[in-house]
Design an enzyme around this catalytic site. Sequence first.
Site, PDB file in Angstrom:
ATOM      1  N   HIS A 149      64.955 -41.312 -31.963  1.00  0.00           N
ATOM      2  CA  HIS A 149      66.207 -40.582 -31.671  1.00  0.00           C
ATOM      3  C   HIS A 149      67.209 -41.537 -31.028  1.00  0.00           C
ATOM      4  O   HIS A 149      67.131 -41.832 -29.838  1.00  0.00           O
ATOM      5  CB  HIS A 149      65.900 -39.424 -30.711  1.00  0.00           C
ATOM      6  N   HIS A 159      71.479 -42.944 -30.857  1.00  0.00           N
ATOM      7  CA  HIS A 159      72.907 -42.816 -31.199  1.00  0.00           C
ATOM      8  C   HIS A 159      73.514 -44.209 -31.296  1.00  0.00           C
ATOM      9  O   HIS A 159      73.451 -44.979 -30.337  1.00  0.00           O
ATOM     10  CB  HIS A 159      73.651 -42.008 -30.132  1.00  0.00           C
ATOM     11  N   LEU A 160      74.102 -44.517 -32.451  1.00  0.00           N
ATOM     12  CA  LEU A 160      74.690 -45.857 -32.642  1.00  0.00           C
ATOM     13  C   LEU A 160      76.208 -45.843 -32.708  1.00  0.00           C
ATOM     14  O   LEU A 160      76.828 -46.908 -32.771  1.00  0.00           O
ATOM     15  CB  LEU A 160      74.139 -46.511 -33.916  1.00  0.00           C
ATOM     16  N   ARG A 161      76.813 -44.642 -32.741  1.00  0.00           N
ATOM     17  CA  ARG A 161      78.278 -44.529 -32.817  1.00  0.00           C
ATOM     18  C   ARG A 161      78.814 -45.170 -34.099  1.00  0.00           C
ATOM     19  O   ARG A 161      78.081 -45.378 -35.053  1.00  0.00           O
ATOM     20  CB  ARG A 161      78.949 -45.130 -31.569  1.00  0.00           C
ATOM     21  N   LYS A 209      69.538 -32.654 -38.753  1.00  0.00           N
ATOM     22  CA  LYS A 209      69.648 -32.340 -37.326  1.00  0.00           C
ATOM     23  C   LYS A 209      70.350 -31.010 -37.140  1.00  0.00           C
ATOM     24  O   LYS A 209      71.417 -30.771 -37.716  1.00  0.00           O
ATOM     25  CB  LYS A 209      70.446 -33.453 -36.639  1.00  0.00           C
ATOM     26  N   HIS A 216      68.137 -30.147 -31.741  1.00  0.00           N
ATOM     27  CA  HIS A 216      68.690 -30.473 -30.413  1.00  0.00           C
ATOM     28  C   HIS A 216      68.182 -29.404 -29.446  1.00  0.00           C
ATOM     29  O   HIS A 216      68.617 -28.255 -29.485  1.00  0.00           O
ATOM     30  CB  HIS A 216      70.220 -30.467 -30.459  1.00  0.00           C
ATOM     31  N   HIS A 272      64.332 -34.517 -27.257  1.00  0.00           N
ATOM     32  CA  HIS A 272      64.532 -34.739 -25.820  1.00  0.00           C
ATOM     33  C   HIS A 272      64.159 -33.527 -24.971  1.00  0.00           C
ATOM     34  O   HIS A 272      64.994 -32.990 -24.247  1.00  0.00           O
ATOM     35  CB  HIS A 272      65.960 -35.207 -25.510  1.00  0.00           C
ATOM     36  N   ASP A 280      67.152 -41.362 -27.181  1.00  0.00           N
ATOM     37  CA  ASP A 280      68.430 -40.665 -26.992  1.00  0.00           C
ATOM     38  C   ASP A 280      69.437 -41.569 -26.275  1.00  0.00           C
ATOM     39  O   ASP A 280      70.280 -41.086 -25.517  1.00  0.00           O
ATOM     40  CB  ASP A 280      68.266 -39.346 -26.241  1.00  0.00           C
ATOM     41  N   HIS A 289      78.594 -44.374 -23.941  1.00  0.00           N
ATOM     42  CA  HIS A 289      80.000 -43.942 -23.892  1.00  0.00           C
ATOM     43  C   HIS A 289      80.770 -45.023 -23.154  1.00  0.00           C
ATOM     44  O   HIS A 289      80.312 -45.512 -22.114  1.00  0.00           O
ATOM     45  CB  HIS A 289      80.136 -42.616 -23.124  1.00  0.00           C
TER      46      HIS A 289
HETATM   47  O1  DOR Z   1      73.553 -36.630 -23.453  1.00  0.00           O
HETATM   48  C1  DOR Z   1      73.662 -36.573 -24.662  1.00  0.00           C
HETATM   49  N1  DOR Z   1      74.508 -37.370 -25.336  1.00  0.00           N
HETATM   50  N2  DOR Z   1      72.937 -35.665 -25.349  1.00  0.00           N
HETATM   51  C2  DOR Z   1      73.115 -35.487 -26.661  1.00  0.00           C
HETATM   52  O2  DOR Z   1      72.411 -34.703 -27.223  1.00  0.00           O
HETATM   53  C3  DOR Z   1      74.176 -36.185 -27.392  1.00  0.00           C
HETATM   54  C4  DOR Z   1      74.475 -37.460 -26.754  1.00  0.00           C
HETATM   55  C5  DOR Z   1      75.717 -38.138 -27.290  1.00  0.00           C
HETATM   56  O3  DOR Z   1      75.896 -38.173 -28.494  1.00  0.00           O
HETATM   57  O4  DOR Z   1      76.484 -38.653 -26.477  1.00  0.00           O
HETATM   58 ZN    ZN Z   2      70.799 -37.315 -28.899  1.00  0.00          ZN
END
Ligand code: DOR
Ligand code: ZN
Length: 332
Positions: A12, A14-16, A91, A128, A162, A235, A239
């Site tokens: 799991h 996130h790569l943006r 998802k 999720h 998660h 996860d 940001h």
């Molecule tokens: O804290 C989180 N950030 N939970 C998520 O499910 C998404 C993720 C995000 O994409 O920033």
């Molecule tokens: Zn996530």
Amino acid sequence: MELTFQKPFDAHLHLRQGAVLSGYARRAAAFFESALVMPNTKPPILTADDLKRYRAAITTAVPNWRPLMSFQIHSHADIPALKAAGAVAGKYYPAGLTNADSSSCQTLADFDSVLAQMEEFGIVLSVHCEAPLYSEEVRHRVLDESLEMSVRFPNLKIVLEHISLEREVEAVRLAGENVAATLTAHHLTFTAADFIGSKLNPHLFCKPILQNEKHRGALRAAAVSGNPRFFFGSDSAPHLPEFKTGTAVSPGIYSMPVTLPLLACLFEEADSLTALESFVSVFGRRFYGIPETSEKITMIKKKLKVPFETDGVVPLCAGAELPWSVKESEEK
Ligand code: DOR
Ligand code: ZN
């Protein structure tokens, strides 16, 4: 002390997208041979073409890496085309939760025909899993409806993502073989007291939010238990600093730079270092049916001084010193 094992799989991640993607993807590839990439880009990954374009952007950034792709479930999802494009998971983002586009989010029951096709085509349902804080009534809806689907579609594999509550750990234990859960290093390590103790730390703000020690204890027990239906999903969700300050702070923790050292600490504390490889490298691959790799990683009991900034983001544990490091990770 050193520990060498099969290079991990992150179930799991996130790569943006855009300019930041390449730094995040390279960081992940240093520690993980493969990862399941989440589809909550802007706009989200909905179609086979979206998925192919996103995979191409990732493999351009890290050519010798193995990203596994997912899409966001919606009522018009073309499952045969998504499967042909290489989708591994669909998802489901419940209405009103987290950083996903909520326009397509309803309840799982609204996607009956899509789920039936996912079962037929061998695509995993990734849920999720978050219990909303604001409503006791709907608090466990996501969990309950996922379990219901696991019975209605016995050949549909379901991953509760998660998980953060004792009740969710128990539910996975008692559910059928088609239900598994990912656990993050941050939910295993921190509690709400770390997040909103004497001072609020926006870099520990994530969804689902960190819970109390009772819940963390249940998660830790599950992680070291050797039950193959609990495995690692970071996860890791970076940001940029401007989204982590002010009056509208985004949920998400950039854990990737420290996630393996944190897990080594936890497993050592539980006197279970020998169970670490199964948790990060074996069980997730097995559940998803992904081949093993001959690539290895070595962890070493050597202090890691975590910087205040990595890849333009404040990482988890910024400024702290951790007892474990990944050996030569930057060279991989
Ligand atoms: O804290 C989180 N950030 N939970 C998520 O499910 C998404 C993720 C995000 O994409 O920033
Ligand atoms: Zn996530």
